[in-house]
Motif scaffolding. Structure first.
Motif, PDB file in Angstrom:
ATOM      1  N   ASN A  98     -48.708  -6.915 -37.422  1.00 54.62           N
ATOM      2  CA  ASN A  98     -47.694  -5.777 -38.119  1.00 54.62           C
ATOM      3  C   ASN A  98     -48.563  -5.329 -39.373  1.00 54.62           C
ATOM      4  O   ASN A  98     -48.735  -4.137 -39.529  1.00 54.62           O
ATOM      5  N   SER A  99     -49.265  -6.011 -40.187  1.00 55.12           N
ATOM      6  CA  SER A  99     -50.121  -5.711 -41.187  1.00 55.12           C
ATOM      7  C   SER A  99     -51.162  -4.732 -40.850  1.00 55.12           C
ATOM      8  O   SER A  99     -51.490  -3.915 -41.330  1.00 55.12           O
ATOM      9  N   GLN A 100     -51.749  -5.115 -39.655  1.00 49.67           N
ATOM     10  CA  GLN A 100     -53.196  -4.666 -39.127  1.00 49.67           C
ATOM     11  C   GLN A 100     -52.579  -2.892 -38.743  1.00 49.67           C
ATOM     12  O   GLN A 100     -53.279  -2.250 -39.043  1.00 49.67           O
ATOM     13  N   ASP A 101     -51.665  -2.983 -37.956  1.00 44.79           N
ATOM     14  CA  ASP A 101     -50.702  -1.756 -37.740  1.00 44.79           C
ATOM     15  C   ASP A 101     -50.441  -0.637 -38.971  1.00 44.79           C
ATOM     16  O   ASP A 101     -50.802   0.502 -39.028  1.00 44.79           O
ATOM     17  N   ALA A 102     -50.070  -1.539 -39.857  1.00 42.77           N
ATOM     18  CA  ALA A 102     -49.959  -0.919 -41.139  1.00 42.77           C
ATOM     19  C   ALA A 102     -50.991   0.006 -41.909  1.00 42.77           C
ATOM     20  O   ALA A 102     -50.986   0.972 -42.108  1.00 42.77           O
ATOM     21  N   ASP A 103     -51.900  -1.238 -41.705  1.00 42.10           N
ATOM     22  CA  ASP A 103     -53.134  -0.873 -42.461  1.00 42.10           C
ATOM     23  C   ASP A 103     -53.700   0.426 -41.850  1.00 42.10           C
ATOM     24  O   ASP A 103     -54.495   1.518 -42.471  1.00 42.10           O
ATOM     25  N   ARG A 104     -53.889   0.355 -40.298  1.00 44.16           N
ATOM     26  CA  ARG A 104     -54.337   1.444 -39.480  1.00 44.16           C
ATOM     27  C   ARG A 104     -53.744   2.722 -39.813  1.00 44.16           C
ATOM     28  O   ARG A 104     -54.418   3.757 -39.814  1.00 44.16           O
TER      29      ARG A 104
END
Length: 337
Positions: A5-11
């Protein structure tokens, strides 16, 4: 799951930065053209060259334009593409082989070629790419890149605007020549379908042919000599040309060709050019062939005339090809003997 979820948010944040930058870039580009190049824009629109010369003008991200962005820790590339290729933004991370050393040592065009190849962009992008070497795009906040986008977009617009100003004279000349060619073609079509008397049609065809010669830079002249009627002389690549045009109902005969050849007797350095809309019979061809050792005649027929007026064939190329055929016949005849 939390990590994903964190990676998706950063992307998503990274993509938003790219979208914001690209949108502000396009807006600044269009505003700069409108403010400083409005008259140039209008002329380019008239000349149907605006899309080529000012490719990002009035384009909108997500409507008719998308972006492909490729990045690394110290490099960033952004390419504007047609929206059919990508909905809004495609964000890719550069592979390890395109590293900091590559950014530092490879020439700009080499780096762009490598990035395009890696991205597998099969269709040309809309405009010059944005490249920010030695820059970590995503380490700066959105406000910073909005400011940069306005500066970059305005600078790109000034570059293409200045280029358009410099190119306009050539575009005007090209448009003028295109219009002249269309007018010649239209005059020929009208002549082909008109109900003129044969003599009047022949006179108009002669004038039309001289205008075609002028269009191609052959400097035609109507020569009047006592006891001799010549439709034109012309100059091409240092050659002096004496020519006649005919639009008869029947092909040219051997007698007509002998009359024309007699005019070349006193002009040993002159090439003959005979233009016959109705072609040539076997007698005419035989007369021309038999004279090849002493007189050179290039002949155009209906197909050649159609190609020149209707299909944009270059007069010089066609004449050179026919002249080559005329000269080669002398050697063909010697070989056969």
């Amino acid at each position: 799951m939390v990590a994903d979820n964190s990676q998706d948010a950063d992307r998503a944040k990274d993509e938003l930065k790219v979208v914001t930058y690209a949108s502000d870039y396009l807006q600044a580009y269009t505003k700069t053209i409108d403010r400083y190049y409005a008259s140039v824009l209008q002329e380019l629109i008239t000349l149907e060259a605006a899309a080529d010369m000012l490719p990002l003008y009035d384009r909108r991200l997500g409507v008719d334009t998308g972006v492909v962005a490729a990045h690394a820790a110290t490099d960033f590339y952004l390419l504007f593409v047609d929206a059919a290729q990508v909905s809004v933004v495609r964000l890719e991370q550069l592979p390890g082989r395109l590293d900091a050393e590559w950014t530092h040592t490879a020439a700009n065009e080499r780096r762009l070629a490598d990035v395009r190849e890696w991205l597998d962009l099969r269709l040309p992008e809309l405009a010059e790419p944005v490249n920010m070497p030695h820059t970590d795009f995503f380490s700066f906040d959105t406000n910073y890149w909005q400011t940069q986008a306005r500066e970059h977009g305005a600078a790109a617009a000034r570059r293409v605007g200045d280029r358009a100003v410099a190119t306009l004279p050539r575009l005007r000349e090209t448009a003028q020549r295109s219009q002249e060619r269309k007018q010649l073609a239209q005059r020929y079509r009208v002549l082909s379908t008109s109900g003129l008397r044969p003599q009047d049609r022949g006179t108009q065809f002669e004038r039309l042919w001289r205008d075609l010669l002028s269009f191609h830079g052959w400097h035609p002249k109507k020569v009047r000599i006592s006891g001799e009627d010549n439709d034109f002389t012309a100059l091409y690549n240092g050659l002096h040309i004496l020519g006649e045009t005919r639009w008869f109902a029947t092909p040219m005969t051997g007698g007509k060709m002998r009359e024309f050849l007699a005019k070349l007797d006193t002009r040993p350095q002159t090439i003959g050019l005979f233009v016959s809309h109705s072609g040539y019979d076997n007698g005419a061809l035989s007369v021309i062939r038999r004279s090849v050792a002493t007189k050179t005649v290039v002949r155009f027929d209906r197909a050649d005339i159609d190609n020149l007026f209707l299909h944009r064939t270059d007069l010089g190329d066609l004449f050179s090809e026919k002249l080559r055929d005329a000269y080669d016949y002398l050697f063909e005849r010697d070989d056969q003997a």
